[in-house]
Design a protein around this motif. Structure first.
Motif, PDB file in Angstrom:
ATOM      1  N   SER A  17      19.550 -32.517  21.032  1.00  0.00           N
ATOM      2  CA  SER A  17      18.836 -31.311  21.461  1.00  0.00           C
ATOM      3  C   SER A  17      18.959 -31.127  22.963  1.00  0.00           C
ATOM      4  CB  SER A  17      17.355 -31.414  21.094  1.00  0.00           C
ATOM      5  OG  SER A  17      17.175 -31.518  19.698  1.00  0.00           O
ATOM      6  N   VAL A  64      23.024 -19.382  15.190  1.00  0.00           N
ATOM      7  CA  VAL A  64      22.035 -20.296  15.778  1.00  0.00           C
ATOM      8  C   VAL A  64      20.671 -20.199  15.107  1.00  0.00           C
ATOM      9  CG1 VAL A  64      23.209 -20.089  18.002  1.00  0.00           C
ATOM     10  CG2 VAL A  64      21.159 -18.711  17.561  1.00  0.00           C
ATOM     11  N   ARG A  67      18.158 -23.157  14.247  1.00  0.00           N
ATOM     12  CA  ARG A  67      18.428 -24.306  15.123  1.00  0.00           C
ATOM     13  C   ARG A  67      17.921 -24.075  16.542  1.00  0.00           C
ATOM     14  NH1 ARG A  67      23.507 -25.678  16.355  1.00  0.00           N
ATOM     15  NH2 ARG A  67      24.337 -23.556  16.118  1.00  0.00           N
ATOM     16  N   PHE A  68      18.002 -22.825  17.007  1.00  0.00           N
ATOM     17  CA  PHE A  68      17.591 -22.481  18.371  1.00  0.00           C
ATOM     18  C   PHE A  68      16.287 -21.692  18.326  1.00  0.00           C
ATOM     19  CE2 PHE A  68      22.093 -22.322  20.494  1.00  0.00           C
ATOM     20  CZ  PHE A  68      22.369 -23.578  19.985  1.00  0.00           C
ATOM     21  N   MET A  83      17.351 -25.846  21.922  1.00  0.00           N
ATOM     22  CA  MET A  83      18.527 -25.940  21.051  1.00  0.00           C
ATOM     23  C   MET A  83      18.505 -27.280  20.330  1.00  0.00           C
ATOM     24  SD  MET A  83      21.412 -24.296  23.566  1.00  0.00           S
ATOM     25  CE  MET A  83      21.399 -25.701  24.695  1.00  0.00           C
ATOM     26  N   ASN A  84      18.359 -27.235  19.023  1.00  0.00           N
ATOM     27  CA  ASN A  84      18.336 -28.446  18.200  1.00  0.00           C
ATOM     28  C   ASN A  84      19.570 -28.503  17.308  1.00  0.00           C
ATOM     29  OD1 ASN A  84      15.769 -29.044  19.253  1.00  0.00           O
ATOM     30  ND2 ASN A  84      14.743 -27.905  17.618  1.00  0.00           N
ATOM     31  N   SER A  85      19.838 -29.694  16.797  1.00  0.00           N
ATOM     32  CA  SER A  85      20.968 -29.889  15.883  1.00  0.00           C
ATOM     33  C   SER A  85      22.247 -29.282  16.448  1.00  0.00           C
ATOM     34  CB  SER A  85      20.654 -29.272  14.511  1.00  0.00           C
ATOM     35  OG  SER A  85      19.486 -29.835  13.956  1.00  0.00           O
ATOM     36  N   LEU A  86      22.524 -29.608  17.690  1.00  0.00           N
ATOM     37  CA  LEU A  86      23.684 -29.021  18.361  1.00  0.00           C
ATOM     38  C   LEU A  86      24.989 -29.435  17.706  1.00  0.00           C
ATOM     39  CD1 LEU A  86      22.423 -29.336  22.007  1.00  0.00           C
ATOM     40  CD2 LEU A  86      23.229 -27.215  20.946  1.00  0.00           C
ATOM     41  N   LYS A  87      25.935 -28.501  17.717  1.00  0.00           N
ATOM     42  CA  LYS A  87      27.248 -28.708  17.117  1.00  0.00           C
ATOM     43  C   LYS A  87      28.323 -28.562  18.197  1.00  0.00           C
ATOM     44  CE  LYS A  87      25.655 -26.406  12.895  1.00  0.00           C
ATOM     45  NZ  LYS A  87      25.911 -25.269  11.962  1.00  0.00           N
ATOM     46  N   ASP A  90      28.911 -25.205  19.643  1.00  0.00           N
ATOM     47  CA  ASP A  90      27.932 -24.632  20.562  1.00  0.00           C
ATOM     48  C   ASP A  90      28.354 -24.830  22.020  1.00  0.00           C
ATOM     49  OD1 ASP A  90      25.369 -25.870  18.391  1.00  0.00           O
ATOM     50  OD2 ASP A  90      26.041 -23.793  18.583  1.00  0.00           O
TER      51      ASP A  90
END
Length: 125
Positions: A17, A64, A67-68, A83-87, A90
């Motif tokens: 995150s 997003v 997740r965001f 921002m969580n669970s970033l890929k 992103d």
């Protein structure tokens, strides 16, 4: 003169995150919307999320959503983007934008009048 500054970018691993912040100064108007956009290398800038002046309305890109989370920081005339669970996808430079007299948050880039310099977010796989 309006001045917009982003902070909080960095390098993280996938699944982590980050929290981005944006502060705007010199605003001579009370009604405005704020938005986050991002630009990855060799790609066009794209909409991420936006919020209206009192935080009552938000709008997210499908990529997003869930997740965001965008929120207002009224004390700083700013906003944050959790921002969580970033890929890895992103990864981009994230820009904060302010739209004067915008009653509703919008994904339309041209509706925003003032922009920050951007903050880099890099997500490694």
């Amino acid at each position: 003169q309006v001045h917009v500054v982003e902070s909080g970018g960095g390098l993280v691993q996938a699944g982590a995150s980050l929290r981005l912040s944006c502060a705007a100064s010199g605003l001579a108007f009370s009604v405005y919307a704020m938005g986050w956009f991002r630009q990855a290398p060799e790609k066009e800038r794209e909409f991420v999320a936006a919020i209206n002046f009192n935080g009552g309305r938000t709008y997210y890109a499908d990529s997003v959503k869930g997740r965001f989370t965008i929120s207002r920081d009224a004390a700083k005339n700013g906003m944050s983007l959790q921002m969580n669970s970033l890929k890895p996808e992103d990864t981009a430079v994230y820009y904060c934008a302010v739209g004067r007299a915008l009653l509703r948050p919008t994904m339309t880039e041209g509706a925003y009048d003032y922009w920050g310099q951007g903050t880099q977010v890099t997500v490694s796989s």
